[in-house]
Design an enzyme around this catalytic site. Structure first.
Site: not given
Length: 250
Positions: A76-78
């Site tokens: 998730h995200s990074l």
């Protein structure tokens, strides 16, 4: 045989953010949170600011484990960007191809230049805390705690540099499908999310959820249902996804 789901954390977080998922997933699915250097159980190790180098390090560490049976990767995200680079690094080591990749809550690698603008710029502690507050995923009592922030801010600063220093490199696409997850009120646009399809020759699909950047927690049951359903299909041999599939919604 159990299917391993390797989960990479988002900026400022440790692998424990996925811990509660263990109680909510079926027995055939083995959750495998991946701890990054400098946090959690690896707190004594130095933080990394080179995303490609970190991906290669994780690939060497996981190479033997991914050879033990079917697996998929989620970030998730990074964590999504790192998960993608991890799969390229595992491919270079000759590791088995995963059943699929779940890329959640961030723009595709080829769209990072605009999405990550400002991430590489030096930020004060106050600016980092303001960024956390804007993302609406950190309780206010945590943001107000000097003790907790003294542990979190160095990690967050390093993670911002991981994103800000990333330079996209086009390579032969991955051979596994990509399930993209996005929040309707999140920063990443639908175009930036759909561009994940450029990283695979096995097709991609976008699924949108209500909520902002932390929709994976806000709508946990729906997100886990999507993950379980997709993994069941991949496990049954329904590997490829139709390219440029229409976005499903929750």
């Amino acid at each position: 045989m159990a299917l391993r789901l390797f989960c990479l954390p988002y900026s400022g977080a440790s692998a424990m953010v996925y811990g509660r998922w263990r109680r909510k997933l079926p027995a055939w699915l083995q959750l495998r949170p991946v701890e990054l250097p400098g946090r959690g159980t690896r707190m004594a190790e130095p933080l990394q600011t080179d995303l490609a180098g970190l991906a290669r390090q994780l690939a060497r560490e996981l190479h033997d484990e991914v050879r033990q049976g079917p697996y998929a990767v989620l970030g998730h995200s990074l964590g999504a960007l790192l998960a993608c680079e991890l799969l390229y690094a595992l491919r270079e080591l000759g590791s088995p191809t995963p059943l699929g990749l779940f890329a959640s809550g961030t723009a595709a690698p080829s769209r990072r230049a605009e999405y990550d603008r400002g991430f590489a710029e030096p930020k004060s502690d106050a600016e980092l805390i303001a960024d956390l507050r804007d993302l609406q995923g950190t309780p206010e009592e945590v943001l107000a705690s000097q003790e907790l922030m003294s542990l979190t801010l160095p990690i967050l600063r390093a993670d911002f540099l991981l994103c800000g220093g990333y330079r996209y490199q086009r390579r032969a696409p991955l051979a596994c499908p990509i399930q993209v997850l996005g929040g309707r009120a999140d920063k990443a646009s639908e175009e930036q999310l759909r561009a994940w399809g450029e990283e695979t020759c096995a097709g991609s699909e976008l699924q949108l959820f209500d909520g902002g950047h932390f929709f994976i927690h806000e709508h946990e049951a729906a997100v886990l249902g999507c993950i379980e359903q997709r993994l069941q299909r991949w496990r049954a041999g329904e590997g490829s996804l139709a390219p440029a599939a229409a976005a499903a919604t929750f």
